[in-house]
Design a protein around this motif. Sequence first.
Motif, short mmCIF file in Angstrom:
data_model
loop_
_atom_site.label_atom_id
_atom_site.label_comp_id
_atom_site.label_asym_id
_atom_site.label_seq_id
_atom_site.Cartn_x
_atom_site.Cartn_y
_atom_site.Cartn_z
N ASP A 246 -19.60 10.63 -9.01
CA ASP A 246 -18.67 11.39 -8.18
C ASP A 246 -17.39 10.79 -7.74
OD1 ASP A 246 -20.43 13.63 -8.20
OD2 ASP A 246 -21.33 13.45 -6.57
N VAL A 247 -17.52 9.38 -7.18
CA VAL A 247 -16.32 8.72 -6.65
C VAL A 247 -15.63 8.42 -7.61
CG1 VAL A 247 -15.80 6.64 -5.13
CG2 VAL A 247 -17.97 8.06 -4.53
N ASP A 250 -13.58 11.56 -8.94
CA ASP A 250 -12.72 12.04 -7.82
C ASP A 250 -11.60 11.19 -7.63
OD1 ASP A 250 -12.49 14.35 -6.16
OD2 ASP A 250 -12.07 12.45 -4.81
N GLN A 254 -8.97 13.99 -9.72
CA GLN A 254 -8.67 14.85 -8.74
C GLN A 254 -7.00 15.06 -8.62
OE1 GLN A 254 -7.38 15.06 -5.30
NE2 GLN A 254 -7.98 17.38 -5.19
N ALA A 376 -17.00 6.17 -1.13
CA ALA A 376 -16.07 7.67 -0.94
C ALA A 376 -15.01 7.65 -1.76
CB ALA A 376 -15.87 7.61 0.58
N SER A 377 -14.38 8.67 -1.91
CA SER A 377 -13.18 8.35 -2.99
C SER A 377 -12.01 7.72 -2.39
CB SER A 377 -12.80 9.98 -3.35
OG SER A 377 -11.65 10.08 -3.83
N ARG A 379 -9.11 8.89 -2.83
CA ARG A 379 -8.06 9.78 -2.45
C ARG A 379 -8.21 10.16 -0.91
NH1 ARG A 379 -4.92 11.84 -3.37
NH2 ARG A 379 -5.29 13.82 -3.89
N PHE A 380 -9.29 9.89 -0.22
CA PHE A 380 -9.13 9.87 1.32
C PHE A 380 -7.94 9.38 2.08
CE2 PHE A 380 -13.67 11.47 0.38
CZ PHE A 380 -13.52 12.66 0.90
N LEU B 106 -14.75 11.90 9.91
CA LEU B 106 -14.00 12.86 9.20
C LEU B 106 -14.83 14.01 8.73
CD1 LEU B 106 -11.89 10.48 6.62
CD2 LEU B 106 -11.46 10.88 9.27
N LEU B 110 -19.20 10.81 6.85
CA LEU B 110 -17.96 10.16 6.34
C LEU B 110 -17.40 9.70 7.42
CD1 LEU B 110 -16.28 9.77 3.84
CD2 LEU B 110 -15.15 11.88 4.17
N LEU B 417 -13.72 3.01 5.26
CA LEU B 417 -13.97 4.45 5.24
C LEU B 417 -15.61 4.21 4.65
CD1 LEU B 417 -13.76 7.46 5.68
CD2 LEU B 417 -12.86 7.57 3.40
N GLY B 419 -18.70 6.29 3.33
CA GLY B 419 -19.32 7.51 3.06
C GLY B 419 -20.51 7.59 2.31
N ASN B 420 -21.08 8.58 1.48
CA ASN B 420 -22.40 8.65 0.72
C ASN B 420 -21.68 9.63 -0.51
OD1 ASN B 420 -22.40 11.04 1.87
ND2 ASN B 420 -23.80 10.13 3.43
N GLY B 421 -20.84 9.23 -1.01
CA GLY B 421 -20.41 9.91 -2.31
C GLY B 421 -19.33 11.07 -2.17
N GLN B 422 -18.57 11.18 -0.92
CA GLN B 422 -17.91 12.19 -0.74
C GLN B 422 -16.44 12.04 -1.97
OE1 GLN B 422 -19.37 10.55 1.55
NE2 GLN B 422 -20.07 11.98 2.99
N LYS B 423 -16.31 13.51 -2.21
CA LYS B 423 -15.10 13.60 -3.11
C LYS B 423 -13.95 14.24 -2.34
CE LYS B 423 -17.73 15.67 -5.39
NZ LYS B 423 -18.37 16.82 -6.34
N VAL B 424 -12.57 14.00 -2.53
CA VAL B 424 -11.64 14.75 -2.07
C VAL B 424 -11.64 16.25 -2.54
CG1 VAL B 424 -9.11 15.10 -2.19
CG2 VAL B 424 -10.19 12.70 -1.25
N ASP B 425 -12.02 16.36 -3.64
CA ASP B 425 -11.90 17.59 -4.46
C ASP B 425 -12.97 18.76 -3.76
OD1 ASP B 425 -11.17 19.12 -6.79
OD2 ASP B 425 -13.15 19.05 -7.37
#
Lengths: 448, 448
Positions: A246-247, A250, A254, A376-377, A379-380, B106, B110, B417, B419-425
């Motif tokens: 995922d990360v 993205d 993305q 986390a991506s 892109r954040f 966020l 996240l 940052l 997270g646990n796999g968050q995507k901006v998409d």
Amino acid sequence: MVSEIENKVRSAKKSSVKLASIDTDTKNRALEAMAEALDIHRSFIIQENSKDQEDAKKLMEEGKLSKALVERLKVDNNKIDGMIEGIKDVIQLNDPVGDTLNSIELDEGLELYQVSCPIGVIGVIFESRPDVVPQVMSLCLKSGNATIFKGGSEASHSNRAIFDVLTDAIKHTETVPEDAFQLMETREEVMDVLKQDQYIDLLIPRGSNTFVKFIQDNTRIPVLGHSDGICHAFVDSKANLDTAYDVCYDSKVQYPAVCNAIETLLVHTDIADDFLPYMADMYNKAGVKLCCDEESYEILENLDTINEIYRATEEDWRTEYNDLILSIKVVDSIDNAVDHINNYGSHHTDVIITNDKDNKKLFSSLVDSSSVMIDASTRFADGFRYGKGAEVGISTNKIHARGPVGMEGLVIYKYILIGNGQKVDDYTGQNARKFTHNNLDKRYRDVL
Amino acid sequence: MVSEIENKVRSAKKSSVKLASIDTDTKNRALEAMAEALDIHRSFIIQENSKDQEDAKKLMEEGKLSKALVERLKVDNNKIDGMIEGIKDVIQLNDPVGDTLNSIELDEGLELYQVSCPIGVIGVIFESRPDVVPQVMSLCLKSGNATIFKGGSEASHSNRAIFDVLTDAIKHTETVPEDAFQLMETREEVMDVLKQDQYIDLLIPRGSNTFVKFIQDNTRIPVLGHSDGICHAFVDSKANLDTAYDVCYDSKVQYPAVCNAIETLLVHTDIADDFLPYMADMYNKAGVKLCCDEESYEILENLDTINEIYRATEEDWRTEYNDLILSIKVVDSIDNAVDHINNYGSHHTDVIITNDKDNKKLFSSLVDSSSVMIDASTRFADGFRYGKGAEVGISTNKIHARGPVGMEGLVIYKYILIGNGQKVDDYTGQNARKFTHNNLDKRYRDVL
């Protein structure tokens, strides 16, 4: 002899002092007037913009301007809506000026306040987007900074029109000095702006990497920004693979054209065989071309799902593709991943994917970048996503503001010491009075 | 070909990454080892220093070095006590690294942390005082910064001796990379150091105004410091005269050779006849020579108590005397006082003496200086007096650290940052997830 530009910059500097002392309500009223004026003068702005567009189309036909640039130049009713919305957002933001950052009692009746204040004069140099003018002017006005605008010649009619509409609105408020905002026009003046280190306190460039690099290399004024965005993802041996897919996807796919997209994927050797084939397949389906080091090439070369795979050269590790291209390298430790990132990266944004707490901590401590992501991506890394309400730019500087920068990058502080006749002489030598250095929990604005 | 200096600077840069991640206890143990080593190796240091002193005395006899400079060069047991004391003070200071400056959610799961971290590599360029080495090394070590030292040739034996004693002590701790600290020696290397903007993140010059100005003018590395100290006192029409006498006297006479002493006295015309004669008499008794504008000259010229009074020229308003000389000007409004200060001053420290609350506020808001005093001596503008425990320098920069700078000037921050796999998409386009942007009240060090 004083040049025209020096005159403008001096006017801005002089007005910056007054602008610094204007209260929040007055500034917000000026911002409201700016937003209204844009609404009222839509047709004038669009008409002036059409002149720029005509010129730009001719240049495009002659192959001198890219289609993307001509697109960015266009101002229509939607764009004006966006500008108005942007100004209204700035009205909602807290005034960053006059905050007490710290207060301490040096002795009874001798109180020291560290209070936020505007930087002074900001120089904004930008390429063809005319929407930079309302965005930056509103942020600078709210933070009490005078501003010198230097836009590209392609947008000269649009910039002038928008600038005139906005400063005219400010002028009618009769409280905010409209001299504080100055627009430079002819192309020759960029170098002149860069020389005004006596008057301009901070430069904010908006444009391509080459453009930003040129500015950084040709001025003694501090520059807020970054030229390169070479970001990395590191998939640790202890990564959760689903998180990694995922990360990493993205972070690259993305929106590949931006600075916070990754250019290089580093994979721990222990997990490379498991991770890379499926990841490469995902990238392949998205049209990402892969430039692999020896080890990753061996893993991927015989997979019939992969179309575009190449051998990476040394140059690849230093390249910001800004496109659907990704370099891949297998590393045998987190230390080697960190070394690669600190050596080849641009200190912008890098991510580790791992379930190991120690490695999370180690990576975030050792990677010398303005944003470090954990699972986390990349892109954040963006001012709005970080909750700043506005983004002045993303800085990879090691002093002042770093990472995505909101209005905090437009203020500095001064110390204000309030006494009643204290002399240093009483605090020196034999029988010197002692400083108390007690924390005060007082705000300067409640005192004066 | 890589020069010797580039090798040293690269080593420092490489070690800076490790140094950035060392915990407080380990750093304090290294500092203790440094203090002990200075104590043990006193005779070695004094012996090496005597070589520098002999050379310096010869140069003094040839008229090539001032007596003051030779004095400053001397290292005796008292000086070494001072160095040891200084290191012990730094042990007591809070570790500025790893503080959570801000934390924000966020979205659920996240979390964004803004965490203080070392700047990286600090370059310190200093004239003949050998006590700069232990002072700066201890502050840089505590703040996790690698350091390049470039001292003057007059103190080359002393600097080398002290540097070797300190780095040897660090080496024996086996936890702090001693490569992080590098000493440059020959005189030619100053320009080379100034060129290392790829590796050095911040320069701190220690020396005369000319020396600092030279450095500012010849490098693209950010410089923390100031060259001039043209400070002002403004006696408002609503001043308490006793306060004005005390503050204006102390600001000039208590120690005239330093940057935070005043060079110009501005007096409101309404109070000039009452205030100036007695004030001038006080200055006269202290041996202060007065350079007066037309109006103040007229008030003072016929007083038989005044010995040294001259007519000021335009040049006087721009001059940092660093001596018992003071320029005096009568102004007819607070606005004119502010204009004079912002125009001729060096944005260092300025004081207003007034009982009027509005004028206090106006002055502190309009005067564009790093410290603004209200009814208190300008001489208070100092890191120790401001309660910082240490002073890295006094900065008149408009970005990063301003005014008296303690260890906060040696740190910056990074965003982390988690997270646990968050995507901006997921946060873009139609049906985009919304950011919560809730304030977290969590410390990064409690999480990782």
